[in-house]
Scaffold this motif. Structure first.
Motif, PDB file in Angstrom:
ATOM      1  N   ARG A 307      21.687  -6.966  -4.537  1.00 60.07           N
ATOM      2  CA  ARG A 307      22.881  -6.500  -3.838  1.00 60.07           C
ATOM      3  C   ARG A 307      24.052  -6.494  -4.801  1.00 60.07           C
ATOM      4  N   GLY A 308      25.135  -5.858  -4.396  1.00 62.40           N
ATOM      5  CA  GLY A 308      26.305  -5.801  -5.245  1.00 62.40           C
ATOM      6  C   GLY A 308      26.568  -4.401  -5.759  1.00 62.40           C
ATOM      7  N   LYS A 309      27.345  -4.299  -6.822  1.00 53.54           N
ATOM      8  CA  LYS A 309      27.760  -3.016  -7.385  1.00 53.54           C
ATOM      9  C   LYS A 309      26.649  -2.476  -8.283  1.00 53.54           C
ATOM     10  N   GLY A 310      25.706  -1.820  -7.687  1.00 57.44           N
ATOM     11  CA  GLY A 310      24.590  -1.298  -8.453  1.00 57.44           C
ATOM     12  C   GLY A 310      23.879  -0.179  -7.738  1.00 57.44           C
ATOM     13  N   GLU A 311      22.851   0.318  -8.404  1.00 57.59           N
ATOM     14  CA  GLU A 311      22.030   1.398  -7.854  1.00 57.59           C
ATOM     15  C   GLU A 311      20.669   0.851  -7.469  1.00 57.59           C
ATOM     16  N   ARG A 312      20.202   1.262  -6.283  1.00 55.27           N
ATOM     17  CA  ARG A 312      18.867   0.939  -5.805  1.00 55.27           C
ATOM     18  C   ARG A 312      18.176   2.257  -5.468  1.00 55.27           C
ATOM     19  N   LEU A 313      17.345   2.744  -6.381  1.00 52.88           N
ATOM     20  CA  LEU A 313      16.721   4.055  -6.246  1.00 52.88           C
ATOM     21  C   LEU A 313      15.213   3.913  -6.133  1.00 52.88           C
ATOM     22  N   MET A 314      14.625   4.615  -5.174  1.00 55.37           N
ATOM     23  CA  MET A 314      13.188   4.574  -4.953  1.00 55.37           C
ATOM     24  C   MET A 314      12.629   5.985  -4.901  1.00 55.37           C
ATOM     25  N   PHE A 315      11.651   6.261  -5.760  1.00 53.70           N
ATOM     26  CA  PHE A 315      10.980   7.558  -5.771  1.00 53.70           C
ATOM     27  C   PHE A 315       9.638   7.427  -5.071  1.00 53.70           C
ATOM     28  N   HIS A 316       9.441   8.227  -4.010  1.00 53.54           N
ATOM     29  CA  HIS A 316       8.198   8.231  -3.249  1.00 53.54           C
ATOM     30  C   HIS A 316       7.442   9.506  -3.590  1.00 53.54           C
ATOM     31  N   ILE A 317       6.291   9.372  -4.251  1.00 54.57           N
ATOM     32  CA  ILE A 317       5.514  10.514  -4.718  1.00 54.57           C
ATOM     33  C   ILE A 317       4.229  10.585  -3.905  1.00 54.57           C
ATOM     34  N   ALA A 318       4.049  11.678  -3.154  1.00 50.36           N
ATOM     35  CA  ALA A 318       2.929  11.751  -2.210  1.00 50.36           C
ATOM     36  C   ALA A 318       2.635  13.187  -1.839  1.00 50.36           C
ATOM     37  N   ASP A 319       1.408  13.410  -1.345  1.00 47.49           N
ATOM     38  CA  ASP A 319       1.043  14.726  -0.819  1.00 47.49           C
ATOM     39  C   ASP A 319       0.591  14.668   0.625  1.00 47.49           C
ATOM     40  N   ALA A 320       0.776  13.521   1.284  1.00 50.37           N
ATOM     41  CA  ALA A 320       0.336  13.358   2.671  1.00 50.37           C
ATOM     42  C   ALA A 320       1.300  12.439   3.412  1.00 50.37           C
ATOM     43  N   PRO A 321       1.429  12.599   4.728  1.00 51.53           N
ATOM     44  CA  PRO A 321       2.342  11.770   5.511  1.00 51.53           C
ATOM     45  C   PRO A 321       1.692  10.460   5.936  1.00 51.53           C
ATOM     46  N   ALA A 322       2.467   9.635   6.606  1.00 45.42           N
ATOM     47  CA  ALA A 322       1.913   8.470   7.290  1.00 45.42           C
ATOM     48  C   ALA A 322       1.026   8.951   8.439  1.00 45.42           C
ATOM     49  N   HIS A 323       0.099   8.091   8.890  1.00 45.84           N
ATOM     50  CA  HIS A 323      -0.709   8.428  10.060  1.00 45.84           C
ATOM     51  C   HIS A 323       0.208   8.728  11.239  1.00 45.84           C
ATOM     52  N   ASP A 324      -0.205   9.673  12.084  1.00 44.49           N
ATOM     53  CA  ASP A 324       0.654  10.110  13.177  1.00 44.49           C
ATOM     54  C   ASP A 324       1.093   8.975  14.081  1.00 44.49           C
ATOM     55  N   ASN A 325       0.215   7.994  14.313  1.00 44.46           N
ATOM     56  CA  ASN A 325       0.581   6.876  15.177  1.00 44.46           C
ATOM     57  C   ASN A 325       1.371   5.801  14.445  1.00 44.46           C
ATOM     58  N   LYS A 326       1.682   6.034  13.166  1.00 43.57           N
ATOM     59  CA  LYS A 326       2.489   5.098  12.394  1.00 43.57           C
ATOM     60  C   LYS A 326       3.764   5.747  11.850  1.00 43.57           C
ATOM     61  N   ALA A 327       4.043   6.986  12.289  1.00 42.29           N
ATOM     62  CA  ALA A 327       5.233   7.681  11.803  1.00 42.29           C
ATOM     63  C   ALA A 327       6.504   6.931  12.182  1.00 42.29           C
ATOM     64  N   LYS A 328       6.486   6.313  13.376  1.00 43.79           N
ATOM     65  CA  LYS A 328       7.660   5.540  13.801  1.00 43.79           C
ATOM     66  C   LYS A 328       7.871   4.350  12.876  1.00 43.79           C
ATOM     67  N   ARG A 329       6.801   3.707  12.466  1.00 41.95           N
ATOM     68  CA  ARG A 329       6.911   2.592  11.516  1.00 41.95           C
ATOM     69  C   ARG A 329       7.457   3.064  10.177  1.00 41.95           C
ATOM     70  N   TYR A 330       7.019   4.228   9.758  1.00 45.28           N
ATOM     71  CA  TYR A 330       7.502   4.797   8.498  1.00 45.28           C
ATOM     72  C   TYR A 330       9.019   4.977   8.524  1.00 45.28           C
ATOM     73  N   LEU A 331       9.544   5.555   9.621  1.00 45.78           N
ATOM     74  CA  LEU A 331      10.986   5.772   9.721  1.00 45.78           C
ATOM     75  C   LEU A 331      11.737   4.457   9.877  1.00 45.78           C
ATOM     76  N   ARG A 332      11.154   3.501  10.593  1.00 44.30           N
ATOM     77  CA  ARG A 332      11.812   2.203  10.726  1.00 44.30           C
ATOM     78  C   ARG A 332      11.859   1.472   9.388  1.00 44.30           C
ATOM     79  N   ALA A 333      10.833   1.642   8.581  1.00 44.40           N
ATOM     80  CA  ALA A 333      10.860   1.068   7.243  1.00 44.40           C
ATOM     81  C   ALA A 333      11.915   1.758   6.395  1.00 44.40           C
ATOM     82  N   SER A 334      12.087   3.064   6.583  1.00 42.34           N
ATOM     83  CA  SER A 334      13.168   3.774   5.892  1.00 42.34           C
ATOM     84  C   SER A 334      14.518   3.211   6.311  1.00 42.34           C
ATOM     85  N   GLN A 335      14.650   2.900   7.599  1.00 41.04           N
ATOM     86  CA  GLN A 335      15.869   2.259   8.116  1.00 41.04           C
ATOM     87  C   GLN A 335      16.099   0.921   7.427  1.00 41.04           C
ATOM     88  N   ALA A 336      15.052   0.153   7.286  1.00 40.69           N
ATOM     89  CA  ALA A 336      15.194  -1.142   6.625  1.00 40.69           C
ATOM     90  C   ALA A 336      15.609  -0.981   5.172  1.00 40.69           C
TER      91      ALA A 336
END
Length: 433
Positions: A307-336
Protein backbone atom coordinates in the motif's frame (compact mmCIF):
# COMPACT_ATOMS: atom_id res chain seq x y z
CA UNK A 1 -15.78 -33.27 -32.17
CA UNK A 2 -16.00 -33.02 -28.39
CA UNK A 3 -14.83 -30.01 -26.35
CA UNK A 4 -11.89 -32.06 -25.13
CA UNK A 5 -10.81 -32.77 -28.68
CA UNK A 6 -11.34 -29.13 -29.62
CA UNK A 7 -9.01 -28.01 -26.85
CA UNK A 8 -6.32 -30.47 -27.83
CA UNK A 9 -6.75 -29.59 -31.50
CA UNK A 10 -6.21 -25.92 -30.76
CA UNK A 11 -3.23 -26.72 -28.61
CA UNK A 12 -1.61 -28.68 -31.42
CA UNK A 13 -2.19 -25.93 -33.99
CA UNK A 14 -1.50 -22.95 -31.71
CA UNK A 15 1.02 -20.59 -33.26
CA UNK A 16 3.38 -18.37 -31.46
CA UNK A 17 0.49 -16.00 -30.76
CA UNK A 18 2.51 -13.64 -28.62
CA UNK A 19 5.85 -14.16 -30.25
CA UNK A 20 7.11 -10.65 -30.00
CA UNK A 21 6.51 -8.49 -28.88
CA UNK A 22 -21.69 -1.53 -24.87
CA UNK A 23 -26.85 -1.61 -19.49
CA UNK A 24 -29.21 0.90 -18.55
CA UNK A 25 -27.87 2.50 -15.43
CA UNK A 26 -28.83 0.69 -12.25
CA UNK A 27 -31.76 2.33 -10.48
CA UNK A 28 -31.27 4.41 -7.34
CA UNK A 29 -32.25 1.64 -4.98
CA UNK A 30 -30.42 -1.21 -6.68
CA UNK A 31 -28.25 -3.26 -4.36
CA UNK A 32 -24.51 -3.63 -4.74
CA UNK A 33 -22.32 -6.48 -3.61
CA UNK A 34 -20.73 -5.55 -0.34
CA UNK A 35 -17.21 -4.26 -0.77
CA UNK A 36 -14.45 -3.77 1.78
CA UNK A 37 -13.47 -0.12 2.14
CA UNK A 38 -9.93 0.56 3.23
CA UNK A 39 -9.28 3.55 5.47
CA UNK A 40 -6.78 4.80 2.97
CA UNK A 41 -6.81 3.84 -0.69
CA UNK A 42 -3.75 4.92 -2.59
CA UNK A 43 -4.57 3.88 -6.13
CA UNK A 44 -4.68 6.38 -8.92
CA UNK A 45 -8.04 5.00 -10.07
CA UNK A 46 -11.32 3.85 -8.55
CA UNK A 47 -12.38 0.42 -7.35
CA UNK A 48 -15.83 -0.73 -8.54
CA UNK A 49 -17.58 -3.93 -7.44
CA UNK A 50 -19.56 -6.78 -8.98
CA UNK A 51 -23.36 -6.36 -8.77
CA UNK A 52 -26.66 -7.62 -10.16
CA UNK A 53 -26.00 -11.18 -11.21
CA UNK A 54 -27.74 -13.13 -13.97
CA UNK A 55 -27.67 -16.92 -13.87
CA UNK A 56 -25.10 -17.98 -16.43
CA UNK A 57 -25.53 -20.41 -19.27
CA UNK A 58 -22.96 -22.84 -20.66
CA UNK A 59 -20.39 -21.14 -22.83
CA UNK A 60 -19.57 -22.74 -26.18
CA UNK A 61 -16.02 -23.07 -27.31
CA UNK A 62 -15.23 -20.61 -30.13
CA UNK A 63 -14.03 -22.17 -33.35
CA UNK A 64 -11.37 -20.26 -35.26
CA UNK A 65 -9.70 -21.38 -38.43
CA UNK A 66 -5.96 -21.84 -38.09
CA UNK A 67 -3.54 -19.61 -39.93
CA UNK A 68 0.08 -20.15 -40.83
CA UNK A 69 2.34 -21.28 -38.01
CA UNK A 70 5.31 -19.17 -36.99
CA UNK A 71 8.52 -20.51 -35.49
CA UNK A 72 8.41 -20.85 -31.71
CA UNK A 73 10.47 -18.14 -30.06
CA UNK A 74 10.35 -15.65 -32.92
CA UNK A 75 10.06 -12.12 -31.59
CA UNK A 76 8.47 -8.89 -32.78
CA UNK A 77 5.74 -10.51 -34.85
CA UNK A 78 2.43 -10.58 -33.01
CA UNK A 79 0.08 -7.61 -33.23
CA UNK A 80 -2.46 -6.28 -30.76
CA UNK A 81 -4.88 -3.50 -29.91
CA UNK A 82 -6.54 -2.24 -26.74
CA UNK A 83 -9.57 -0.40 -25.37
CA UNK A 84 -9.61 1.90 -22.35
CA UNK A 85 -13.26 1.60 -21.30
CA UNK A 86 -12.80 4.30 -18.65
CA UNK A 87 -12.45 6.79 -21.49
CA UNK A 88 -15.45 5.29 -23.34
CA UNK A 89 -17.82 4.62 -20.45
CA UNK A 90 -21.08 5.42 -22.29
CA UNK A 91 -20.22 2.89 -24.99
CA UNK A 92 -19.23 0.33 -22.39
CA UNK A 93 -22.56 0.70 -20.55
CA UNK A 94 -24.41 -0.08 -23.79
CA UNK A 95 -22.13 -3.01 -24.47
CA UNK A 96 -22.44 -4.28 -20.90
CA UNK A 97 -26.23 -4.34 -21.07
CA UNK A 98 -26.35 -6.23 -24.34
CA UNK A 99 -23.56 -8.67 -23.53
CA UNK A 100 -24.96 -9.54 -20.09
CA UNK A 101 -28.27 -10.50 -21.70
CA UNK A 102 -26.70 -12.30 -24.63
CA UNK A 103 -24.28 -14.38 -22.58
CA UNK A 104 -26.36 -14.57 -19.37
CA UNK A 105 -23.35 -13.51 -17.32
CA UNK A 106 -23.05 -11.23 -14.29
CA UNK A 107 -22.28 -7.54 -14.56
CA UNK A 108 -20.93 -4.91 -12.23
CA UNK A 109 -22.95 -2.02 -10.80
CA UNK A 110 -21.65 1.10 -12.52
CA UNK A 111 -24.46 3.42 -11.38
CA UNK A 112 -23.78 7.03 -10.39
CA UNK A 113 -20.21 7.07 -11.61
CA UNK A 114 -17.94 9.91 -10.57
CA UNK A 115 -16.03 10.81 -13.72
CA UNK A 116 -13.66 13.76 -13.74
CA UNK A 117 -10.36 15.03 -15.10
CA UNK A 118 -8.23 17.26 -12.87
CA UNK A 119 -6.80 20.32 -14.63
CA UNK A 120 -3.88 22.30 -13.17
CA UNK A 121 -3.15 26.05 -13.30
CA UNK A 122 -1.22 25.55 -16.53
CA UNK A 123 -4.36 24.20 -18.20
CA UNK A 124 -2.89 20.71 -18.51
CA UNK A 125 -4.13 17.49 -16.89
CA UNK A 126 -2.92 17.09 -13.30
CA UNK A 127 -1.96 13.47 -12.64
CA UNK A 128 -0.90 12.02 -9.32
CA UNK A 129 -2.87 14.49 -7.17
CA UNK A 130 -4.04 13.01 -3.84
CA UNK A 131 -7.84 13.23 -3.62
CA UNK A 132 -10.79 12.13 -1.50
CA UNK A 133 -14.47 11.71 -2.42
CA UNK A 134 -17.21 12.25 0.19
CA UNK A 135 -20.97 11.82 -0.09
CA UNK A 136 -22.96 15.02 0.43
CA UNK A 137 -23.63 15.44 4.16
CA UNK A 138 -21.12 12.77 5.19
CA UNK A 139 -18.10 13.47 7.37
CA UNK A 140 -15.79 10.69 6.15
CA UNK A 141 -14.73 10.03 2.55
CA UNK A 142 -15.70 6.79 0.84
CA UNK A 143 -12.67 6.99 -1.43
CA UNK A 144 -9.09 8.17 -1.09
CA UNK A 145 -6.58 7.90 -3.89
CA UNK A 146 -4.78 9.75 -6.65
CA UNK A 147 -5.79 11.21 -9.98
CA UNK A 148 -4.72 8.79 -12.68
CA UNK A 149 -3.18 8.94 -16.11
CA UNK A 150 -3.82 12.37 -17.64
CA UNK A 151 -5.59 13.47 -14.43
CA UNK A 152 -8.50 11.02 -14.77
CA UNK A 153 -10.67 10.20 -11.75
CA UNK A 154 -13.15 7.37 -12.37
CA UNK A 155 -14.95 6.09 -9.28
CA UNK A 156 -18.08 3.96 -8.90
CA UNK A 157 -19.53 4.70 -5.43
CA UNK A 158 -21.81 1.63 -5.34
CA UNK A 159 -18.76 -0.49 -5.90
CA UNK A 160 -17.15 0.97 -2.80
CA UNK A 161 -20.18 0.36 -0.59
CA UNK A 162 -21.25 4.01 -0.80
CA UNK A 163 -24.58 3.43 -2.54
CA UNK A 164 -25.69 5.69 -5.37
CA UNK A 165 -25.14 9.31 -4.26
CA UNK A 166 -26.38 12.15 -6.45
CA UNK A 167 -23.60 14.51 -5.38
CA UNK A 168 -20.11 14.11 -4.00
CA UNK A 169 -17.37 16.43 -2.77
CA UNK A 170 -13.94 16.07 -4.36
CA UNK A 171 -11.05 17.41 -2.26
CA UNK A 172 -7.52 17.76 -3.61
CA UNK A 173 -4.41 17.72 -1.41
CA UNK A 174 -0.70 18.37 -1.54
CA UNK A 175 1.70 17.17 1.18
CA UNK A 176 -1.25 16.47 3.45
CA UNK A 177 -2.78 19.96 3.16
CA UNK A 178 -6.14 20.47 1.48
CA UNK A 179 -5.88 22.61 -1.64
CA UNK A 180 -9.44 22.72 -2.97
CA UNK A 181 -12.96 21.34 -2.66
CA UNK A 182 -15.37 20.85 -5.59
CA UNK A 183 -19.00 19.67 -5.59
CA UNK A 184 -19.65 17.14 -8.36
CA UNK A 185 -22.90 15.67 -9.65
CA UNK A 186 -22.51 11.91 -9.82
CA UNK A 187 -23.74 10.09 -12.87
CA UNK A 188 -22.97 10.43 -16.53
CA UNK A 189 -20.01 9.10 -18.44
CA UNK A 190 -18.25 12.28 -19.58
CA UNK A 191 -15.06 13.30 -17.79
CA UNK A 192 -15.96 16.59 -16.06
CA UNK A 193 -13.05 19.09 -15.91
CA UNK A 194 -12.15 19.96 -12.32
CA UNK A 195 -9.61 22.78 -11.78
CA UNK A 196 -7.07 22.23 -9.00
CA UNK A 197 -4.31 24.60 -7.79
CA UNK A 198 -1.50 22.18 -8.60
CA UNK A 199 0.06 20.76 -11.72
CA UNK A 200 0.39 17.37 -10.06
CA UNK A 201 3.03 14.88 -11.10
CA UNK A 202 3.38 11.13 -10.59
CA UNK A 203 6.54 9.42 -9.36
CA UNK A 204 5.66 6.12 -7.72
CA UNK A 205 7.78 4.87 -4.85
CA UNK A 206 7.28 1.24 -5.85
CA UNK A 207 5.89 -1.10 -8.48
CA UNK A 208 4.25 -4.45 -7.75
CA UNK A 209 4.07 -6.14 -11.16
CA UNK A 210 2.26 -9.49 -11.27
CA UNK A 211 1.27 -11.89 -14.02
CA UNK A 212 -1.71 -14.25 -13.81
CA UNK A 213 -1.27 -16.82 -16.55
CA UNK A 214 -3.52 -19.49 -18.03
CA UNK A 215 -1.09 -22.40 -18.55
CA UNK A 216 -3.46 -24.87 -20.20
CA UNK A 217 -2.43 -26.64 -23.39
CA UNK A 218 -3.47 -23.92 -25.84
CA UNK A 219 -1.28 -21.30 -24.14
CA UNK A 220 2.19 -22.70 -24.83
CA UNK A 221 3.32 -20.04 -27.25
CA UNK A 222 2.03 -17.22 -25.05
CA UNK A 223 4.05 -18.65 -22.19
CA UNK A 224 7.12 -18.88 -24.39
CA UNK A 225 6.67 -15.23 -25.35
CA UNK A 226 6.46 -14.02 -21.76
CA UNK A 227 9.53 -15.99 -20.78
CA UNK A 228 11.54 -14.49 -23.63
CA UNK A 229 10.26 -10.92 -23.31
CA UNK A 230 10.22 -10.58 -19.52
CA UNK A 231 13.57 -8.80 -19.33
CA UNK A 232 12.45 -6.26 -21.93
CA UNK A 233 9.29 -5.56 -19.93
CA UNK A 234 11.39 -4.92 -16.85
CA UNK A 235 13.66 -2.54 -18.77
CA UNK A 236 10.64 -0.48 -19.83
CA UNK A 237 9.46 -0.27 -16.21
CA UNK A 238 12.86 0.80 -14.93
CA UNK A 239 13.22 3.50 -17.57
CA UNK A 240 9.73 4.89 -16.84
CA UNK A 241 10.16 4.89 -13.06
CA UNK A 242 13.89 4.70 -12.28
CA UNK A 243 13.41 5.38 -8.57
CA UNK A 244 10.72 2.76 -7.97
CA UNK A 245 11.34 -0.38 -5.96
CA UNK A 246 10.07 -3.28 -8.10
CA UNK A 247 8.65 -6.65 -7.07
CA UNK A 248 7.52 -9.35 -9.46
CA UNK A 249 4.61 -11.73 -8.88
CA UNK A 250 3.35 -14.84 -10.65
CA UNK A 251 0.25 -17.03 -10.50
CA UNK A 252 -0.34 -19.82 -13.01
CA UNK A 253 -3.56 -21.80 -13.34
CA UNK A 254 -5.23 -24.60 -15.25
CA UNK A 255 -8.50 -26.33 -14.32
CA UNK A 256 -10.20 -29.11 -12.36
CA UNK A 257 -8.61 -32.48 -12.95
CA UNK A 258 -5.28 -31.11 -14.15
CA UNK A 259 -1.94 -31.56 -12.42
CA UNK A 260 -2.76 -28.38 -10.52
CA UNK A 261 -5.54 -25.82 -10.46
CA UNK A 262 -3.69 -22.74 -9.16
CA UNK A 263 0.01 -22.35 -8.48
CA UNK A 264 0.84 -19.24 -6.43
CA UNK A 265 4.47 -18.17 -6.53
CA UNK A 266 3.92 -14.93 -4.59
CA UNK A 267 6.19 -11.90 -4.98
CA UNK A 268 9.94 -11.66 -5.35
CA UNK A 269 12.35 -8.76 -5.72
CA UNK A 270 14.69 -10.96 -7.73
CA UNK A 271 14.35 -10.63 -11.48
CA UNK A 272 16.34 -13.83 -11.99
CA UNK A 273 14.04 -15.76 -9.63
CA UNK A 274 11.02 -14.58 -11.59
CA UNK A 275 12.74 -15.70 -14.76
CA UNK A 276 13.33 -19.16 -13.23
CA UNK A 277 9.66 -19.39 -12.24
CA UNK A 278 8.64 -18.66 -15.82
CA UNK A 279 11.09 -21.16 -17.29
CA UNK A 280 9.75 -23.82 -14.95
CA UNK A 281 6.19 -23.52 -16.29
CA UNK A 282 4.73 -25.54 -19.12
CA UNK A 283 1.38 -25.43 -20.92
CA UNK A 284 -0.70 -28.56 -20.46
CA UNK A 285 -4.15 -29.80 -19.51
CA UNK A 286 -7.39 -27.95 -19.93
CA UNK A 287 -9.78 -30.10 -21.91
CA UNK A 288 -12.97 -28.03 -21.88
CA UNK A 289 -13.18 -24.35 -22.74
CA UNK A 290 -13.51 -22.49 -19.39
CA UNK A 291 -10.62 -22.62 -16.92
CA UNK A 292 -9.95 -21.82 -13.24
CA UNK A 293 -9.73 -18.05 -13.77
CA UNK A 294 -11.94 -17.29 -10.75
CA UNK A 295 -9.73 -19.27 -8.40
CA UNK A 296 -6.63 -17.62 -9.87
CA UNK A 297 -8.08 -14.15 -9.31
CA UNK A 298 -8.94 -15.08 -5.72
CA UNK A 299 -5.33 -16.11 -5.22
CA UNK A 300 -4.16 -12.84 -6.77
CA UNK A 301 -6.38 -10.84 -4.41
CA UNK A 302 -4.69 -12.66 -1.54
CA UNK A 303 -1.17 -11.61 -2.52
CA UNK A 304 0.61 -9.22 -0.15
CA UNK A 305 0.23 -6.17 -2.37
CA UNK A 306 1.94 -3.12 -0.95
CA UNK A 307 0.00 0.00 0.00
CA UNK A 308 1.03 3.61 -0.28
CA UNK A 309 2.27 5.79 -3.14
CA UNK A 310 2.95 3.14 -5.72
CA UNK A 311 1.74 1.12 -8.66
CA UNK A 312 0.02 -2.25 -8.38
CA UNK A 313 -0.32 -3.69 -11.89
CA UNK A 314 -1.56 -7.16 -12.81
CA UNK A 315 -1.50 -8.64 -16.31
CA UNK A 316 -4.00 -11.46 -16.90
CA UNK A 317 -3.10 -13.49 -20.01
CA UNK A 318 -5.75 -16.01 -21.09
CA UNK A 319 -7.82 -17.39 -23.94
CA UNK A 320 -10.78 -18.69 -21.90
CA UNK A 321 -13.15 -17.32 -19.24
CA UNK A 322 -13.95 -18.56 -15.77
CA UNK A 323 -16.50 -21.39 -15.58
CA UNK A 324 -20.00 -20.03 -16.07
CA UNK A 325 -21.04 -20.93 -12.52
CA UNK A 326 -17.96 -19.15 -11.15
CA UNK A 327 -18.20 -15.91 -13.14
CA UNK A 328 -19.64 -14.16 -10.09
CA UNK A 329 -16.61 -15.25 -8.06
CA UNK A 330 -14.33 -13.95 -10.79
CA UNK A 331 -15.91 -10.48 -10.64
CA UNK A 332 -15.93 -10.47 -6.84
CA UNK A 333 -12.24 -11.29 -6.87
CA UNK A 334 -11.77 -8.38 -9.27
CA UNK A 335 -13.60 -6.25 -6.68
CA UNK A 336 -11.22 -7.44 -4.01
CA UNK A 337 -8.25 -6.55 -6.20
CA UNK A 338 -9.74 -3.11 -6.77
CA UNK A 339 -10.12 -2.74 -3.01
CA UNK A 340 -6.38 -3.25 -2.78
CA UNK A 341 -5.82 -0.68 -5.54
CA UNK A 342 -4.61 -3.25 -8.06
CA UNK A 343 -5.17 -2.39 -11.72
CA UNK A 344 -5.94 -5.39 -13.96
CA UNK A 345 -4.87 -5.43 -17.58
CA UNK A 346 -6.44 -8.34 -19.44
CA UNK A 347 -4.88 -9.76 -22.59
CA UNK A 348 -7.18 -11.92 -24.71
CA UNK A 349 -5.03 -14.47 -26.54
CA UNK A 350 -5.73 -16.65 -29.60
CA UNK A 351 -9.19 -18.22 -29.62
CA UNK A 352 -10.59 -15.88 -26.98
CA UNK A 353 -14.42 -15.82 -27.06
CA UNK A 354 -17.02 -13.15 -26.42
CA UNK A 355 -17.64 -14.46 -22.89
CA UNK A 356 -13.97 -13.99 -22.08
CA UNK A 357 -13.96 -10.49 -23.52
CA UNK A 358 -17.01 -9.50 -21.46
CA UNK A 359 -15.62 -10.73 -18.15
CA UNK A 360 -12.07 -9.52 -18.77
CA UNK A 361 -13.23 -6.04 -19.80
CA UNK A 362 -15.31 -5.70 -16.64
CA UNK A 363 -12.35 -6.74 -14.51
CA UNK A 364 -10.18 -4.17 -16.26
CA UNK A 365 -12.73 -1.35 -15.93
CA UNK A 366 -13.54 -1.89 -12.27
CA UNK A 367 -9.85 -1.79 -11.40
CA UNK A 368 -8.83 1.08 -13.69
CA UNK A 369 -6.97 -1.04 -16.23
CA UNK A 370 -7.41 -1.77 -19.93
CA UNK A 371 -8.44 -4.72 -22.10
CA UNK A 372 -5.92 -5.78 -24.74
CA UNK A 373 -6.37 -8.31 -27.53
CA UNK A 374 -4.37 -9.97 -30.29
CA UNK A 375 -5.18 -9.28 -33.95
CA UNK A 376 -4.67 -11.11 -37.25
CA UNK A 377 -2.38 -8.45 -38.73
CA UNK A 378 0.72 -10.52 -38.04
CA UNK A 379 -0.62 -13.26 -40.34
CA UNK A 380 0.57 -15.94 -37.95
CA UNK A 381 -1.29 -18.26 -35.63
CA UNK A 382 -4.95 -19.02 -35.15
CA UNK A 383 -7.53 -16.41 -36.11
CA UNK A 384 -8.30 -13.83 -33.44
CA UNK A 385 -11.86 -12.76 -32.65
CA UNK A 386 -12.76 -9.17 -33.41
CA UNK A 387 -13.55 -7.31 -30.15
CA UNK A 388 -16.86 -5.51 -29.60
CA UNK A 389 -15.42 -2.02 -29.68
CA UNK A 390 -15.78 0.97 -32.02
CA UNK A 391 -12.14 1.94 -32.45
CA UNK A 392 -8.58 0.85 -31.85
CA UNK A 393 -5.08 1.02 -33.23
CA UNK A 394 -3.03 -2.03 -34.11
CA UNK A 395 0.67 -2.11 -33.23
CA UNK A 396 3.16 -4.76 -32.20
CA UNK A 397 2.16 -6.30 -28.87
CA UNK A 398 5.55 -5.58 -27.35
CA UNK A 399 5.14 -1.88 -28.14
CA UNK A 400 1.61 -1.81 -26.68
CA UNK A 401 2.73 -3.35 -23.39
CA UNK A 402 5.57 -0.85 -23.19
CA UNK A 403 3.22 2.08 -23.68
CA UNK A 404 0.78 0.77 -21.08
CA UNK A 405 3.53 0.39 -18.50
CA UNK A 406 5.08 3.78 -19.27
CA UNK A 407 1.67 5.50 -19.12
CA UNK A 408 0.84 4.14 -15.69
CA UNK A 409 4.31 4.73 -14.25
CA UNK A 410 4.60 8.35 -15.48
CA UNK A 411 0.93 9.39 -15.27
CA UNK A 412 1.00 10.61 -18.86
CA UNK A 413 -0.70 8.62 -21.60
CA UNK A 414 1.68 7.27 -24.22
CA UNK A 415 0.35 6.77 -27.73
CA UNK A 416 1.83 4.97 -30.71
CA UNK A 417 3.82 7.16 -33.07
CA UNK A 418 2.59 4.98 -35.94
CA UNK A 419 0.12 2.14 -36.39
CA UNK A 420 -0.14 -0.91 -38.59
CA UNK A 421 -3.89 -0.37 -38.90
CA UNK A 422 -6.61 1.79 -37.35
CA UNK A 423 -10.27 0.93 -36.84
CA UNK A 424 -12.86 3.67 -36.36
CA UNK A 425 -12.35 7.23 -35.19
CA UNK A 426 -9.59 6.94 -32.58
CA UNK A 427 -8.14 9.87 -30.64
CA UNK A 428 -5.92 9.21 -27.61
CA UNK A 429 -7.93 6.21 -26.53
CA UNK A 430 -11.34 7.81 -27.15
CA UNK A 431 -13.66 6.51 -29.87
CA UNK A 432 -15.42 9.32 -31.76
CA UNK A 433 -18.88 9.20 -33.21
Amino acid sequence: MTLMKNKLWFAGLASFALAGCEAPMVSEGAPAVEAPIAAEMSAKRAAPVADAMIMPAPMPMPMHAPRGHSPRGKRGVVTAGDIDDTLNLAAFLRYQNGAAKAHKLPRVNLGRAVSARLIGPDGKPAEGVPITLTKAGATQPFYSGYSGVDGVVSVFPAALGAGLPKQVELKAFAEGAQLSSTALQAGGAALKPVPVPTNGGWEPDFLDLAFVFDTTGSMGDELAWLTKEFQGIVRVAKRAAPGANIRFGLISYRDDGDAYKVKNFGFTQSQSEMQRWLRGLDANGGGDYPEAAAEAFEAAAGLNWRRGKGERLMFHIADAPAHDNKAKRYLRASQALAGKNVQVFGLGASGVGKESEFLMRQAALVTGGRYMFLTDDSRVGNAHAEPTIACYKVTKLKELLGRVLASELTGKRREATSAIRQVGNYSRGVCGQ
